[in-house]
Write an enzyme that holds these catalytic residues in place. Structure first.
Site, PDB file in Angstrom:
ATOM      1  CB  SER A 146       6.067   3.514  -3.145  1.00 29.18           C
ATOM      2  OG  SER A 146       5.548   4.663  -2.558  1.00 29.18           O
ATOM      3  CG  ASP A 183      -1.639   3.634  -3.699  1.00 32.77           C
ATOM      4  OD1 ASP A 183      -1.292   4.332  -2.725  1.00 32.77           O
ATOM      5  OD2 ASP A 183      -0.896   2.799  -4.240  1.00 32.77           O
ATOM      6  CG  HIS A 205       1.310   2.275  -1.092  1.00 30.24           C
ATOM      7  ND1 HIS A 205       1.168   3.103  -2.182  1.00 30.24           N
ATOM      8  CD2 HIS A 205       2.632   2.282  -0.781  1.00 30.24           C
ATOM      9  CE1 HIS A 205       2.342   3.606  -2.503  1.00 30.24           C
ATOM     10  NE2 HIS A 205       3.250   3.109  -1.679  1.00 30.24           N
TER      11      HIS A 205
END
Length: 530
Positions: free
Chosen positions: A239, A471, A499
């Site tokens: 991320s 995602d 995710h």
């Protein structure tokens, strides 16, 4: 509100489901109109992050020559140390910042490959917490056998001189503030809430707030690399951790080793565009959830045959009811489920399809039985609030980094109102909330020092960029964009929900990444897994 949830991968219980995921991106964009956004994007396309000189400046030598004094962490198998970095790289003599580092030494057998740094994202996620709770014990045994697993909490985060802004009760008030204001009075209340949050951060660490940027954190990682005795940095970032890793590669391409950037961010986008595209990502994830939900007998959003659009309307109507009549939760502190808390609770469950069953149950209890406890639990997990009412510094660091990295998305409530049609088109369910949540950086006590820019990292070793097609927090297009910018990138695609991809159950993804980490063999560009 702070957004860009950090990422935790691997097996988890429901209670630990959101222990590490990516926060929604707070106010990161500039232009106030569609044409303005396009113009800003064009400017960003012309800029690229420049690498730093290959030699270490004399003023930084003392930092690069540090040797960590490892000590027991209090967690079996892990060691901890503290390193120093300059608070301000432009003036290294002006003072230091302390960086907390932890490691778990390679277990063997096999030739040691050096250190593997990990970062779960955020910004604001504790890399040390992630290492001790998951990566250091849950990464594949072959990887842990040959790498020292290492984490450093970025400056301003967790154990590395954390930014603090509000007390627990103050954060409770902040998180339940209405983020879909209906009139000028409610708008004023929201603005006042953002100002109190910003003032609290500014009062706590006025100098630190000027030096918690991603570029500075990436430079810190190079000091850590040198202190560990590694010629090159090996790294897995998820991320926001992908932005941190890509920034490192852009600054130090010759020192870049094996980098995995999972759930990639696009550094070339101004903040408004980032927020808008993330809003689209949550819409995509909600559609997948709704399609799954309505096929099940316990779905509170509609029965079989109900369209995702109608399911979204039903959820939005429920949010509207909470706006006027918050639901009881049985919370020891008397908190009720407000529209804002419920929205975050639903968004939190979008990060992992493993949470969908839990979300169905929480929505059923809230919508059918007027019991908001389940959604409040999901919201608390997202905000990292414990049962005693204490919060980690996740949200404080999240805002501090995001508001420094890019100019604010909006300068005023009027800017938000002008952008609402675009956000509501991107997501009829979440668009209004996420647009208003992007206003917080407008009141930040220090000006942004960063800008949107491409990262090319010319000369770097092959870098694996991983994107998941549905995602919610880091849309797949961002992985495509980052892979297109990095000169040595190989795009690895996971066709699925949730995710990030590594450690989420895809044997294909895990095998490709493990091979790269252990043998240095990257996948062919465009490799796809399901």
């Amino acid at each position: 509100m702070s957004y860009t949830r950090r990422t935790h991968r691997g097996p988890r219980t429901k209670a630990a489901l959101l222990a590490a995921t990516v926060l929604l991106i707070p106010g990161c964009s500039s232009a106030s109109t569609t044409s303005g956004t396009a113009s800003t994007s064009a400017q960003a396309a012309a800029a690229a992050l420049a690498p730093l000189p290959g030699s270490t400046p004399a003023a930084l030598t003392r930092y690069y020559e540090q040797k960590p004094a490892w000590r027991d962490c209090g967690v079996a198998g892990f060691q901890c140390a503290t390193l120093k970095a300059p608070l301000d790289y432009a003036e290294p003599a002006a003072g230091d910042i302390r960086l907390a580092v932890a490691r778990k030494k390679a277990t063997g057998p096999g030739k040691r490959l050096g250190s593997l740094l990990v970062n779960p994202g955020g910004p604001g996620g504790s890399a040390i917490g992630y290492l001790q709770a998951y990566a250091g014990i849950g990464y594949p045994a072959d990887v842990r056998a040959r790498y020292d697993m290492v984490a450093v909490d970025p400056r301003g985060v967790a154990r590395s001189e954390p930014v603090e802004c509000l007390s627990g009760p103050e954060m409770d008030a902040y998180t339940r503030t209405d983020i879909t204001p209906d009139d000028e009075k409610e708008t004023g209340t929201l603005v006042a809430s953002y100002k109190r949050f910003a003032e609290g951060c500014g009062a706590d660490a006025p100098e630190l707030l000027r030096h918690v940027s991603t570029v500075e954190a990436a430079r810190d990682m190079d000091i850590v690399r040198a202190a560990l005795g590694d010629e090159k940095l090996n790294y897995v970032g998820a991320s926001y951790g992908t932005l941190l890793g890509a920034t490192y590669a852009g600054l130090f391409p010759d020192r870049t080793g094996r980098l995995v950037l999972d759930g990639a961010m696009d550094p070339s986008l101004p903040a408004r565009r980032l927020n808008l595209e993330q809003t689209e990502g949550f819409a995509t994830a909600f559609t997948a959830f709704a399609e799954d939900c309505v096929r099940r007998s316990d779905c509170p959003l509609g029965g079989e045959g109900t369209s995702p659009e109608q399911a979204g309307k039903n959820l939005k109507a429920f949010f509207g009811e909470l706006d006027t009549r918050p639901a009881p939760t049985g919370d020891a502190d008397g908190r009720r489920l407000t529209e804002s808390l419920a929205t975050i609770g639903v968004i939190a469950a979008m990060y992992d399809e493993g949470a969908w069953e839990q979300l169905r149950g929480a929505l059923t209890a809230a919508m059918k039985e007027n019991d908001g406890a389940g959604l409040l639990f999901l919201s608390d997990s997202y905000y990292e609030r414990d049962a005693d009412g204490a919060y980690t510094n996740l949200m404080f660091a999240n805002a501090a980094v995001n508001c420094l990295d890019l100019p604010p998305a909006f300068d005023s409530p009027d800017d938000v109102r002008q952008a609402l049609p675009d956000f509501e088109q991107a997501s009829p369910v979440f668009g209004e909330s996420l647009a208003w949540a992007s206003l917080n950086c407008a009141y930040w006590p220090v000006k942004a020092t960063g800008e949107a820019q491409r990262i090319e990292a010319k000369g770097a070793a092959p870098i694996v960029v991983v994107g998941t097609t549905r995602d919610p927090a880091t849309p797949y297009r961002w992985a495509e964009a980052l892979a297109g910018q990095l000169s040595s990138a190989r795009l690895l695609t996971y066709d699925g929900d949730g995710h990030t991809a590594y450690g989420r159950g895809s044997a294909c993804i895990d095998s490709v990444i493990n091979t790269y980490l252990l043998d240095g063999t990257p996948p062919k560009d465009g490799k796809r897994c399901s």
